[in-house]
Structure formats: structure tokens, C-alpha cells
Enzyme design. Sequence first.
Site, PDB file in Angstrom:
ATOM      1  N   ARG A 106       0.875  -1.187   0.000  1.00  0.00           N
ATOM      2  CA  ARG A 106       0.000   0.000   0.000  1.00  0.00           C
ATOM      3  C   ARG A 106       0.898   1.218   0.000  1.00  0.00           C
ATOM      4  NH1 ARG A 106      -5.107   1.952   3.634  1.00  0.00           N
ATOM      5  NH2 ARG A 106      -6.057   0.433   2.239  1.00  0.00           N
ATOM      6  N   HIS A 133      -7.549   0.724  -6.157  1.00  0.00           N
ATOM      7  CA  HIS A 133      -7.750  -0.028  -4.906  1.00  0.00           C
ATOM      8  C   HIS A 133      -8.491  -1.326  -5.249  1.00  0.00           C
ATOM      9  CE1 HIS A 133      -7.931  -0.862  -0.798  1.00  0.00           C
ATOM     10  NE2 HIS A 133      -8.782   0.025  -0.357  1.00  0.00           N
ATOM     11  N   GLN A 136     -10.392  -3.740  -2.712  1.00  0.00           N
ATOM     12  CA  GLN A 136     -11.651  -3.138  -2.238  1.00  0.00           C
ATOM     13  C   GLN A 136     -12.806  -3.496  -3.177  1.00  0.00           C
ATOM     14  OE1 GLN A 136     -12.184  -0.873   0.582  1.00  0.00           O
ATOM     15  NE2 GLN A 136     -14.266  -1.436   0.049  1.00  0.00           N
ATOM     16  N   ASP A 229     -16.937   8.103  -1.057  1.00  0.00           N
ATOM     17  CA  ASP A 229     -15.632   7.944  -0.397  1.00  0.00           C
ATOM     18  C   ASP A 229     -15.239   9.323   0.150  1.00  0.00           C
ATOM     19  OD1 ASP A 229     -13.096   7.069   0.393  1.00  0.00           O
ATOM     20  OD2 ASP A 229     -12.285   6.925  -1.638  1.00  0.00           O
ATOM     21  N   CYS A 270     -16.200   2.626   1.181  1.00  0.00           N
ATOM     22  CA  CYS A 270     -15.041   1.768   1.474  1.00  0.00           C
ATOM     23  C   CYS A 270     -14.578   1.910   2.919  1.00  0.00           C
ATOM     24  CB  CYS A 270     -13.906   2.104   0.511  1.00  0.00           C
ATOM     25  SG  CYS A 270     -13.459   3.835   0.527  1.00  0.00           S
ATOM     26  N   ARG A 315     -13.924  -7.596   3.036  1.00  0.00           N
ATOM     27  CA  ARG A 315     -12.516  -7.362   2.718  1.00  0.00           C
ATOM     28  C   ARG A 315     -11.688  -8.584   3.091  1.00  0.00           C
ATOM     29  NH1 ARG A 315     -10.415  -2.516   2.350  1.00  0.00           N
ATOM     30  NH2 ARG A 315      -8.905  -3.639   1.104  1.00  0.00           N
TER      31      ARG A 315
HETATM   32  N1   CP Z   1     -11.182   0.615   2.874  1.00  0.00           N
HETATM   33  C1   CP Z   1      -9.893   0.538   3.244  1.00  0.00           C
HETATM   34  O1   CP Z   1      -8.988   0.257   2.448  1.00  0.00           O
HETATM   35  O2   CP Z   1      -9.687   0.766   4.560  1.00  0.00           O
HETATM   36  P1   CP Z   1      -8.285   0.894   5.293  1.00  0.00           P
HETATM   37  O3   CP Z   1      -7.668   2.192   4.833  1.00  0.00           O
HETATM   38  O4   CP Z   1      -8.623   0.908   6.745  1.00  0.00           O
HETATM   39  O5   CP Z   1      -7.424  -0.270   4.911  1.00  0.00           O
HETATM   40  N1  NVA Z   2      -9.696   7.271  -1.357  1.00  0.00           N
HETATM   41  C1  NVA Z   2      -9.322   6.852  -0.034  1.00  0.00           C
HETATM   42  C2  NVA Z   2      -9.591   5.396   0.160  1.00  0.00           C
HETATM   43  C3  NVA Z   2      -9.282   4.871   1.525  1.00  0.00           C
HETATM   44  C4  NVA Z   2      -9.583   3.420   1.685  1.00  0.00           C
HETATM   45  C5  NVA Z   2      -7.855   7.176   0.204  1.00  0.00           C
HETATM   46  O1  NVA Z   2      -7.038   6.875  -0.672  1.00  0.00           O
HETATM   47  O2  NVA Z   2      -7.541   7.716   1.262  1.00  0.00           O
END
Ligand code: CP
Ligand code: NVA
Length: 329
Positions: A106, A133, A136, A229, A270, A315
Site C-alpha cells: 500500500r 484499490h 476493495q 468515499d 469503502c 474485505r
Molecule cells: N477501505 C480501506 O482500504 O480501509 P483501510 O484504509 O482501513 O485499509
Molecule cells: N480514497 C481513499 C480510500 C481509503 C480506503 C484514500 O485513498 O484515502
Amino acid sequence: MNLSGRDFLKLLDYSKEEILYLLELASFLKQKKKNHESHRYLYGKNVCLLFEKDSTRTRCAFEVGALDLGMGCTYLGPTGSQMGKKESIADTARVLSRMYDGIEYRGFSQEIIEELAKYSSVPVWNGLTDEFHPTQMLADMMTIKEHFGSLKGLHLVFMGDARNNVANSLLVVCSKLGVNFTCCAPKGLFPKEELVHQCETFARENGSTITLTENVLEGVKGAHVIYTDVWVSMGEDASIWEKRIQELKPYQVNKTVMENADSNAIFLHCLPSFHDTKTKIGKEIQEQFGLEEMEVTNEVFESKQSKVFDQAENRLHTIKAVMYATMKE
Ligand code: CP
Ligand code: NVA
């Protein structure tokens, strides 16, 4: 279906059949978990989780998923490893490939994970980049499928920052799986044209549509899934908040939006979500801009239509499916 040895970097790399297979596998693994049946199919293997950004769901899903599958698991956070500071992505990939059987990443640009995968000899999974992502998406589609029985003929509307990783990925997954997709956002925040064009080809093949609109009531009319989101994503500068609030306030998911969608519509997010002021950033936004709820009102978030915690649970099952499918021999 054999996905053994494959990376999972973005859904553009996966066919409709492969995505549907992963969803089926996730349902199978979910059932195993619910029945308390052991599924230590990857016993003796090890995975490494690289996080350059924070996470609750993705990290926990990978950790619990790895343990459920019988694997060992190492978490490397934004600080504490050599990656990026003293060691290149290419070198990190080659070192970790000698010790682990799979690597989750990530972080920031998609280029980084593509580079990591290029030099890794074990599968690399995208746990979120600035652009995409993909894990997700599997949880989202699984949740929708569980709720409505099938994906065919459904209409999903994304409201908010439609250039972000989640919106881009929804555009891809919906067009690949034949779900009608509407992006409801100010023009300046529409997804990039190149990605839209690419997805239009998939949508045509799969008999679905892609609509981009600034008009909220028109956009959400008859929708089965309303999705939003955060307005500012991880890695973006905090100074952008004021502009985003101004741009996206009209695109908040509230009671009026849900009333204009299909009467059986569900709400997805998400997560994490700013639906009240019970967080540090939520409080700061309230103090600075007088806003108590952002992308979704607390009323909608807490309503019966909201399936966000089913989605969060999925998830785990979907990430487990990705690890199992790509690591099994
Ligand atoms: N939705 C999601 O990816 O959550 P986190 O940032 O907590 O992993
Ligand atoms: N768009 C958000 C998603 C988090 C799961 C971010 O990148 O922060």
C-alpha cells in the site's frame, strides 16, 4: 481457472471470468470461516505486508487472512524498514522475494507497485495506490452480489471525488462485470478521459453503460447502489480541504439522494468515513468549516440501507481469495 503466480496490481489486468472466479472463491472461504472449518491451505508459507500509508481494514484482512490460511505474516509500516530511504524498490523486491511467498503493498503511485512486481519473483498484491484499490472492489462486488443475488442489470452511482483510487477502480470493475456505472461529480473531478475510454470498451462488451454527470438528482435516479468515499484521500495535502468541501458539498450522500435512488437501494462506502465529528480530522473540519458531516450524513450511514459493515467484513474473505488463488501451487 489458474491464477497461480499472478500479481494483483489492478483490475485492468484481470478478465471478467477471473474476477468472477475470485468472488466465488471468496464466498467459499467465507462459508468455511462461518462454519469454523479449517482452511490452512497455504500452511508453511509467509507473506510480507508493506504499508507506506495507514490502514485498518486492508492490513487486518491481510493479517487475519494469512493466519486463517496457515501462513506467517510480517507487517512493515510507513517507518522502520529501509524501503525507499536507503533501499530502492527493485532491491527491496528482490530481498523480500527470497524470504516470502507473497508481498502486499500500500502506498503512493501505481508505478511503484508495478516496479515492485517487476523485480519480485513472488506474487505482489495492491493494497491501495493513488490510482487504484482493486482488493476493495472484490469486497464491494461481493457485498452487492450477496445483497441483490446477482450483478446483472444493476446500476451503481459513485458520488464525490471521482478521480480517486476507489472511483477509478469502480469504473473499471463495473464496466468489466457489466454493472451500469454513473459518476456523479463536478466536471473537474471526473475520472481521466483515457481511463473512461478504456472502460467504455469493456462496458460495450458487457452490455452496460458509463455515465458522467454533474446533476445529482438525474444521476442517482433509479440507482441500486449509492457509493461514496472521502473528499480528500491519503497522500493529498490538507490545504485542499477547503476547495474540496466547496466543490463536493452538493454531492454529499443524504436522505434526498437515497429517496431519489431505487426504493431498494443500498449505501456503500469503502471506509473510513467522516459521517460525524467523532474523529480528530472530523473535529478539525467542524471547527474550521462548520461542517459536521461530510461525504455522507450520519442518518444515511446509520440507516438500514447502509451495508458498510458487511462490505468491511468482505474485505477479509476477498483478500483471502486473492492470496489463495495466486499462491496455491
Ligand atoms: N477501505 C480501506 O482500504 O480501509 P483501510 O484504509 O482501513 O485499509
Ligand atoms: N480514497 C481513499 C480510500 C481509503 C480506503 C484514500 O485513498 O484515502
